[in-house]
Design an enzyme around this catalytic site. Structure first.
Site, mmCIF file in Angstrom:
data_model
loop_
_atom_site.group_PDB
_atom_site.id
_atom_site.type_symbol
_atom_site.label_atom_id
_atom_site.label_comp_id
_atom_site.label_asym_id
_atom_site.label_seq_id
_atom_site.Cartn_x
_atom_site.Cartn_y
_atom_site.Cartn_z
ATOM 1 N N ASP A 69 8.252 -5.320 66.386
ATOM 2 C CA ASP A 69 9.076 -6.073 65.438
ATOM 3 C C ASP A 69 10.438 -5.418 65.275
ATOM 4 O O ASP A 69 10.642 -4.282 65.707
ATOM 5 C CB ASP A 69 8.363 -6.217 64.081
ATOM 6 C CG ASP A 69 7.913 -4.871 63.499
ATOM 7 O OD1 ASP A 69 8.307 -3.820 64.052
ATOM 8 O OD2 ASP A 69 7.177 -4.874 62.508
ATOM 9 N N ASN A 138 2.365 -5.907 51.395
ATOM 10 C CA ASN A 138 1.906 -7.281 51.152
ATOM 11 C C ASN A 138 0.876 -7.721 52.203
ATOM 12 O O ASN A 138 0.557 -8.895 52.298
ATOM 13 C CB ASN A 138 3.101 -8.245 51.175
ATOM 14 C CG ASN A 138 3.819 -8.221 52.515
ATOM 15 O OD1 ASN A 138 3.441 -7.474 53.417
ATOM 16 N ND2 ASN A 138 4.840 -9.041 52.650
ATOM 17 N N HIS A 140 1.269 -7.421 55.546
ATOM 18 C CA HIS A 140 1.802 -7.847 56.857
ATOM 19 C C HIS A 140 1.435 -6.854 57.952
ATOM 20 O O HIS A 140 1.202 -5.667 57.701
ATOM 21 C CB HIS A 140 3.314 -8.113 56.797
ATOM 22 C CG HIS A 140 4.208 -6.919 56.733
ATOM 23 N ND1 HIS A 140 5.441 -6.960 56.117
ATOM 24 C CD2 HIS A 140 4.097 -5.661 57.202
ATOM 25 C CE1 HIS A 140 6.033 -5.789 56.230
ATOM 26 N NE2 HIS A 140 5.233 -4.979 56.872
ATOM 27 N N GLU A 145 4.181 -12.083 58.042
ATOM 28 C CA GLU A 145 4.131 -12.078 56.584
ATOM 29 C C GLU A 145 3.022 -13.005 56.079
ATOM 30 O O GLU A 145 2.553 -13.881 56.822
ATOM 31 C CB GLU A 145 5.491 -12.555 56.043
ATOM 32 C CG GLU A 145 6.676 -11.690 56.452
ATOM 33 C CD GLU A 145 6.784 -10.391 55.647
ATOM 34 O OE1 GLU A 145 5.748 -9.798 55.295
ATOM 35 O OE2 GLU A 145 7.924 -9.978 55.387
HETATM 36 C C1 GLP Z 1 7.205 -2.184 58.222
HETATM 37 C C2 GLP Z 1 7.050 -2.605 59.711
HETATM 38 C C3 GLP Z 1 5.620 -2.627 60.121
HETATM 39 C C4 GLP Z 1 4.969 -1.408 59.502
HETATM 40 C C5 GLP Z 1 4.809 -1.663 58.017
HETATM 41 C C6 GLP Z 1 4.287 -0.501 57.216
HETATM 42 O O1 GLP Z 1 8.102 -2.966 57.547
HETATM 43 N N1 GLP Z 1 7.656 -3.855 60.037
HETATM 44 O O2 GLP Z 1 5.509 -2.666 61.536
HETATM 45 O O3 GLP Z 1 3.728 -1.165 60.099
HETATM 46 O O4 GLP Z 1 5.997 -2.207 57.485
HETATM 47 O O5 GLP Z 1 5.256 0.485 57.025
HETATM 48 P P1 GLP Z 1 4.972 1.920 56.402
HETATM 49 O O6 GLP Z 1 4.159 2.681 57.392
HETATM 50 O O7 GLP Z 1 6.350 2.527 56.209
HETATM 51 O O8 GLP Z 1 4.239 1.707 55.124
#
Ligand code: GLP
Length: 246
Positions: A69, A138, A140, A145
Site C-alpha cells: 500500500d 480500525n 484495516h 478499510e
Molecule cells: C498502516 C499501513 C498498514 C499497517 C497498519 C498498521 O497505516 N497502511 O499496512 O499494517 O497501518 O500500522 P502500525 O504497525 O503502525 O500500527
C-alpha cells in the site's frame, strides 16, 4: 475454527519469530515473491531480517517485493512514505535490485493504470508467496478499510478518518492524507502464506474483534481466519483478554 495463533511474551520475541519466518520463506524459495507491510509493528522484525541475512549470507538477490500500500499524494522522497520506510528497513540493507521492487507509483497520472500494472506484475511473477501484515486501529489490512469489498484487486481508496489521524505518526510534519492505494483483499487472500502481527495494548480491542468477532468486511483483518495458511502473531499486551487459543 482452526486458528494459527501465537502469543509471545514480548515484542522482541514476536519479532524474532516473525523474522525467522521471513528468512525461512526465502531459504525455501530463493525466488520468493514477498509483500511486506509498513508501520511501527514490523520495525524490529525487519531489522532482525536484515541483520540475520547479512550475517548468514542469506541470498535475497532473486527475491521480488510487491507493494502492499501507499499514501496517495506523498512522494517517495518523503520519509513517511511506505516506499521510503521499506527502502530504509529492507531494500537498502538487503541490497535489493530496483527491478525486483514493484511499488505503486502514486505520482503517476493514472492511478487506475498503476493498480492494473501491479495486478499484472503479481500474475507475471506467479503470485505472492509470503505476506507480512499489520492491522490498523480500525481493522484495516494494507489500506483495505472497513466496508471494502473482498473481491477487489489493487485499488484506490478514500482513507478512513482513523487512518488519516493515526497515520500522522509516520510523518515529521503534519501531512494531508486523504486517499490510499492498496492491494485488495482478493489478492491478500490468494497469497500462499500470511503472517499478521499486532503488538501493544492499543491493538487489544481491534484484535479481539478480528479474532473473536464476525468474519466480515467491517473488520477486514478478520478474513485472516479464512486463510488456509494464515498465522496471527501477538505479544501479550495485544492479546489482552482473548479467550481463544491461549
Ligand atoms: C498502516 C499501513 C498498514 C499497517 C497498519 C498498521 O497505516 N497502511 O499496512 O499494517 O497501518 O500500522 P502500525 O504497525 O503502525 O500500527
Amino acid at each position: 475454527m482452526t486458528m494459527n495463533l501465537f502469543v509471545y511474551k514480548t515484542y522482541e520475541e514476536l519479532s524474532r519469530h516473525a523474522a525467522d519466518q521471513v528468512i525461512q520463506s526465502v531459504v525455501d524459495k530463493p525466488e520468493a515473491v514477498l509483500c511486506m507491510a509498513t508501520g511501527s509493528t514490523p520495525i524490529l522484525t525487519y531489522s532482525y531480517v536484515s541483520a540475520f541475512a547479512k550475517q548468514n549470507r542469506v541470498d535475497f538477490s532473486r527475491v521480488h517485493f510487491i507493494s502492499l500500500d501507499e499514501w496517495v499524494g506523498v512522494p517517495r522522497t518523503n520519509a513517511g512514505s511506505c516506499y521510503a520506510f521499506l527502502h530504509a528497513s529492507l531494500f537498502a540493507p538487503l541490497v535489493i535490485r530496483n527491478d525486483h521492487i514493484h511499488f505503486f507509483n502514486t505520482e503517476a497520472d493514472d492511478l487506475v493504470f498503476e493498480c492494473k500494472r501491479i495486478d499484472a506484475k503479481i500474475i507475471e511473477l506467479g503470485g505472492i508467496d509470503f505476506m507480512l501484515l499489520g492491522v490498523g486501529m480500525n481493522g484495516h489490512i494494507g489500506f483495505n478499510e472497513p466496508g471494502v469489498s473482498r473481491k477487489l484487486n489493487a485499488h484506490v481508496i478514500e482513507l478512513d478518518e482513523v487512518t488519516c489521524t493515526v497515520g500522522q505518526k509516520y510523518f515529521s510534519e503534519e501531512t494531508k492524507l486523504k486517499n490510499g492505494i492498496t492491494l485488495g483483499l482478493a489478492q491478500i487472500m490468494k497469497s500462499r502464506k500470511i503472517l499478521l502481527l499486532a503488538t501493544g495494548s492499543d491493538k487489544q480491542d481491534i484484535i479481539r474483534k478480528t479474532l473473536e468477532g464476525k468474519i466480515s468486511n467491517d473488520v477486514p483483518a478478520s478474513f485472516i481466519r479464512k486463510h488456509p495458511n494464515g498465522y496471527v502473531l501477538l505479544d501479550l499486551s495485544a492479546a489482552g483478554e482473548l479467550t481463544i487459543g491461549l
